[in-house]
Design an enzyme around this catalytic site. Structure first.
Site, PDB file in Angstrom:
ATOM      1  N   LYS A 143      50.095  48.590 107.623  1.00  0.00           N
ATOM      2  CA  LYS A 143      51.140  47.570 107.801  1.00  0.00           C
ATOM      3  C   LYS A 143      52.254  48.198 108.644  1.00  0.00           C
ATOM      4  O   LYS A 143      52.862  49.181 108.247  1.00  0.00           O
ATOM      5  CB  LYS A 143      51.687  47.134 106.434  1.00  0.00           C
ATOM      6  CG  LYS A 143      52.949  46.258 106.510  1.00  0.00           C
ATOM      7  CD  LYS A 143      53.407  45.779 105.135  1.00  0.00           C
ATOM      8  CE  LYS A 143      54.747  45.041 105.209  1.00  0.00           C
ATOM      9  NZ  LYS A 143      55.242  44.576 103.898  1.00  0.00           N
TER      10      LYS A 143
ATOM     11  N   LYS B 261      66.118  38.286 102.942  1.00  0.00           N
ATOM     12  CA  LYS B 261      66.362  39.214 101.834  1.00  0.00           C
ATOM     13  C   LYS B 261      67.848  39.237 101.483  1.00  0.00           C
ATOM     14  O   LYS B 261      68.705  39.182 102.358  1.00  0.00           O
ATOM     15  CB  LYS B 261      65.928  40.629 102.228  1.00  0.00           C
ATOM     16  CG  LYS B 261      64.428  40.814 102.212  1.00  0.00           C
ATOM     17  CD  LYS B 261      64.064  42.281 102.380  1.00  0.00           C
ATOM     18  CE  LYS B 261      62.552  42.438 102.474  1.00  0.00           C
ATOM     19  NZ  LYS B 261      61.856  42.087 101.222  1.00  0.00           N
TER      20      LYS B 261
ATOM     21  N   GLU C 240      55.157  38.672 104.021  1.00  0.00           N
ATOM     22  CA  GLU C 240      54.611  38.721 105.383  1.00  0.00           C
ATOM     23  C   GLU C 240      53.584  39.822 105.579  1.00  0.00           C
ATOM     24  O   GLU C 240      52.705  39.711 106.427  1.00  0.00           O
ATOM     25  CB  GLU C 240      55.762  38.908 106.393  1.00  0.00           C
ATOM     26  CG  GLU C 240      56.223  40.349 106.659  1.00  0.00           C
ATOM     27  CD  GLU C 240      56.743  41.074 105.430  1.00  0.00           C
ATOM     28  OE1 GLU C 240      57.225  40.388 104.503  1.00  0.00           O
ATOM     29  OE2 GLU C 240      56.666  42.311 105.374  1.00  0.00           O
TER      30      GLU C 240
ATOM     31  N   ARG D  94      51.071  40.868 103.784  1.00  0.00           N
ATOM     32  CA  ARG D  94      49.691  40.444 103.511  1.00  0.00           C
ATOM     33  C   ARG D  94      49.150  39.591 104.641  1.00  0.00           C
ATOM     34  O   ARG D  94      47.955  39.564 104.886  1.00  0.00           O
ATOM     35  CB  ARG D  94      49.648  39.707 102.165  1.00  0.00           C
ATOM     36  CG  ARG D  94      50.468  38.459 102.127  1.00  0.00           C
ATOM     37  CD  ARG D  94      50.767  38.001 100.712  1.00  0.00           C
ATOM     38  NE  ARG D  94      51.746  38.852 100.029  1.00  0.00           N
ATOM     39  CZ  ARG D  94      52.103  38.717  98.766  1.00  0.00           C
ATOM     40  NH1 ARG D  94      51.569  37.764  98.033  1.00  0.00           N
ATOM     41  NH2 ARG D  94      53.005  39.525  98.237  1.00  0.00           N
TER      42      ARG D  94
ATOM     43  N   ASP E  10      58.830  35.997 103.170  1.00  0.00           N
ATOM     44  CA  ASP E  10      59.030  37.421 102.875  1.00  0.00           C
ATOM     45  C   ASP E  10      57.738  38.077 102.381  1.00  0.00           C
ATOM     46  O   ASP E  10      57.658  39.281 102.242  1.00  0.00           O
ATOM     47  CB  ASP E  10      60.151  37.585 101.839  1.00  0.00           C
ATOM     48  CG  ASP E  10      60.725  38.994 101.833  1.00  0.00           C
ATOM     49  OD1 ASP E  10      60.390  39.773 102.759  1.00  0.00           O
ATOM     50  OD2 ASP E  10      61.507  39.312 100.918  1.00  0.00           O
TER      51      ASP E  10
HETATM   52  N1  BES Z   1      58.215  44.992 102.421  1.00  0.00           N
HETATM   53  C1  BES Z   1      58.363  44.241 101.231  1.00  0.00           C
HETATM   54  C2  BES Z   1      57.982  45.021  99.987  1.00  0.00           C
HETATM   55  C3  BES Z   1      58.864  46.181  99.598  1.00  0.00           C
HETATM   56  C4  BES Z   1      59.884  46.004  98.689  1.00  0.00           C
HETATM   57  C5  BES Z   1      58.626  47.451 100.088  1.00  0.00           C
HETATM   58  C6  BES Z   1      60.658  47.074  98.304  1.00  0.00           C
HETATM   59  C7  BES Z   1      59.412  48.506  99.713  1.00  0.00           C
HETATM   60  C8  BES Z   1      60.429  48.323  98.809  1.00  0.00           C
HETATM   61  C9  BES Z   1      57.462  42.999 101.285  1.00  0.00           C
HETATM   62  O1  BES Z   1      57.244  42.454 102.531  1.00  0.00           O
HETATM   63  C10 BES Z   1      58.153  41.962 100.469  1.00  0.00           C
HETATM   64  O2  BES Z   1      59.145  41.462 100.884  1.00  0.00           O
HETATM   65  N2  BES Z   1      57.571  41.682  99.310  1.00  0.00           N
HETATM   66  C11 BES Z   1      58.095  40.724  98.414  1.00  0.00           C
HETATM   67  C12 BES Z   1      56.944  39.848  98.077  1.00  0.00           C
HETATM   68  C13 BES Z   1      57.294  38.546  97.489  1.00  0.00           C
HETATM   69  C14 BES Z   1      58.063  37.676  98.439  1.00  0.00           C
HETATM   70  C15 BES Z   1      55.979  37.890  97.105  1.00  0.00           C
HETATM   71  C16 BES Z   1      58.610  41.446  97.176  1.00  0.00           C
HETATM   72  O3  BES Z   1      58.033  42.464  96.803  1.00  0.00           O
HETATM   73  O4  BES Z   1      59.600  41.006  96.622  1.00  0.00           O
HETATM   74 ZN    ZN Z   2      57.436  43.736 104.124  1.00  0.00          ZN
HETATM   75 MN    MN Z   3      58.735  41.003 103.027  1.00  0.00          MN
END
Ligand code: BES
Ligand code: ZN
Ligand code: MN
Length: 494
Positions: A263, A275, A346, A348, A344
């Site tokens: 990724k 965010k 994204e 996946r 968010d």
């Molecule tokens: N890049 C983030 C995940 C992440 C969070 C990595 C904290 C490192 C530290 C990912 O793209 C994301 O935003 N995930 C969301 C998913 C949700 C919207 C289903 C999350 O983990 O809150």
């Molecule tokens: Zn991300």
């Molecule tokens: Mn994200």
């Protein structure tokens, strides 16, 4: 910094001598390579400082009688509780103190019992990793980088016999390359997205084509023709061009093909589901891609016997007039339709197309994808261990064994049928975000599983460790960790 090995009595001049000891080695100091004067000085130091060899205990002393002006003792704690991480941390800690005290050369010893019980190969791997990781700093944006002031030029690791030194030599290069590759991944992950953007990553990959790796970078139009609509949807809000970076290391007579998919979100603002917290850390959302790129760099040097494909989905998730939106429906490269429930989620989406592309194009015998995919993985495991998911337990065991040998902590989490059910869509076949937030790391993995067919696949969610909050003697403050690189290299070089 150069690292070499030696045995017998200490040779030449050195600025510092460091000795790592278990707590039961302190009483009767036995180090074959040290002269009696130096041993005497160390014994005096132990008595005067009440050094007990406790974990992370460190004392130092300047001496005119010893074989070096600076003496360092470092504790490894109790032998029963020994973990390899301790030796890495010890190596980093002695290196840092020697460097801070302006030493240019360091001779590194461990006492008899340590070297008798642990294999010279494993000791070397841990020490070299600790030294190289501990020596790394990220200070190029400062006025005077520390490198120009304080830099160790030479570390010599001493062994108790010529046989042990020979065994060590056989592992030295691989250990050096894997730690240096990890540092490269840290570099990529720590630079902000205005420097390490999608084109930067592509340019770094292209440098590998001079070293026997075929590099192809697919642009937006090529991806459109291939039907990679999930990846492209994520990139719609950004002015940065998306890049699918494909690296192919193909030695003659390779019997197996492995693929690493990363990724590469150079920045993840969340998109329209923007965010609200810690957005600045999302410059590290390309750490999976960084690990793949850095591992390919190591592969160019170590030249394993397998074909290894590296794929990075380099994209930015930004907000713009053409941003993809919640409720949009897109068709993935493998034909499955996906309803966007949260922009968010994204990672996946870009991985789905990158995985489908990899499976279709290269038909690999095994895939590992690395991604800072979910906050839920961090909630599950804490910041010290990454999460492993799979559709094939044999392949998972191979990957987890490699992680074990590499000294990277991972833990297997499940993909249950119910997790897959949670990712079924209302109006499309799939949704990118379930109705509830429970088991978020597992549901994300369940989504990815839809894009690898029957190919043995392991997904490592490196969100827990990629950008650690905790500093140590081998991890500076506010920097990427370079997670996954050592595991990938172990996997293909055994
Ligand atoms: N890049 C983030 C995940 C992440 C969070 C990595 C904290 C490192 C530290 C990912 O793209 C994301 O935003 N995930 C969301 C998913 C949700 C919207 C289903 C999350 O983990 O809150
Ligand atoms: Zn991300
Ligand atoms: Mn994200």
């Amino acid at each position: 910094m150069k690292i070499n090995t030696s045995t017998g009595v200490i040779k030449g001049k050195t600025d510092a001598i460091a000795v790592c000891l278990f707590d039961d080695e302190v009483k009767t100091l036995k180090i074959p390579s040290l002269d009696s004067k130096t041993l005497q000085e160390l014994t005096k130091l132990i008595a005067a400082s009440k050094f007990a060899g406790k974990k992370d205990e460190q004392v130092l002393q300047y001496s005119q009688q010893a074989a070096a002006p600076l003496l360092i003792l470092h504790g490894l704690g109790s032998r029963k509780e020994f973990k390899w991480q301790q030796l890495r941390l010890a190596a980093g800690a002695v290196l840092r103190v020697a460097r801070d005290k302006n030493a240019k050369t360091l001779a590194l010893f461990s006492a008899d019992k340590l070297v008798e019980e642990l294999s010279a190969e494993d000791v070397t791997k841990a020490l070299v990793h600790g030294l190289v990781l501990g020596n790394w700093r990220f200070d190029q944006y400062r006025k005077t980088p520390m490198k120009e002031i304080k830099e160790l030029t030479q570390v010599t690791i001493y062994y108790s016999s010529a046989a042990r030194q020979r065994a060590a030599e056989s592992k030295l290069e691989a250990a050096l390359v894997s730690a240096e590759s990890q540092n490269l991944a840290r570099e990529y992950g720590t630079h902000p997205a205005n420097i390490v953007n999608t084109e930067y990553l592509a340019a770094e990959a292209k440098k590998l084509s001079r070293r026997g790796i075929k590099v192809t970078v697919l642009d937006k139009n090529q991806m459109k023709r291939l039907g990679m609509n999930l990846l492209l949807a994520v990139s719609k809000g950004s002015a940065m061009p998306p890049k699918l970076i494909v690296m192919d290391y193909h030695p003659r007579n390779a019997k197996k093909t492995y693929a690493f998919v990363g990724k590469g979100l150079v920045f993840d603002s969340g998109g329209l589901n923007i965010k609200v917290a810690s957005m600045e850390e999302m410059k590290s959302d390309m750490c999976g891609g960084a690990a793949v790129l850095a591992a390919m760099n190591g592969i160019a040097q170590l030249k394993p016997k397998y074909r290894v494909i590296g794929v990075i989905a380099a994209v930015e998730n930004a907000v713009g007039p053409d941003s993809y939106r919640p409720s949009d429906i897109y068709t993935a490269m493998n034909g499955k339709t996906v309803e966007i429930m949260n922009t968010d989620a994204e990672g996946r989406l870009v991985l789905a197309d990158a995985l489908a592309y990899t499976v279709k194009t290269f038909k690999p015998d095994g895939i590992v994808d690395l991604a800072t995919l979910t906050g839920a993985a961090v909630v599950s495991l804490g910041q010290m261990c990454d999460a492993v998911f799979t559709n094939n337990d044999n392949w998972r065991r191979e990957v987890m064994d490699a992680a074990e040998r590499a000294g990277e902590r991972v833990w297997h989490l499940p993909i249950f049928e119910e997790h897959s059910k949670d990712m079924e869509g209302e109006t499309a076949e799939l949704r990118n975000f379930p109705m509830h937030r429970w088991g978020g790391a597992c549901t994300a993995a369940a989504f990815l599983k839809e894009f690898v067919d029957d190919t043995p696949w392991v997904h490592i969610d490196i969100a827990p460790t990629a950008f650690p909050g905790k500093v140590s003697s081998i991890q500076p403050k506010a920097t990427a960790a370079g997670s996954g690189v050592r595991t990938l290299l172990e996997l293909v070089t055994r």
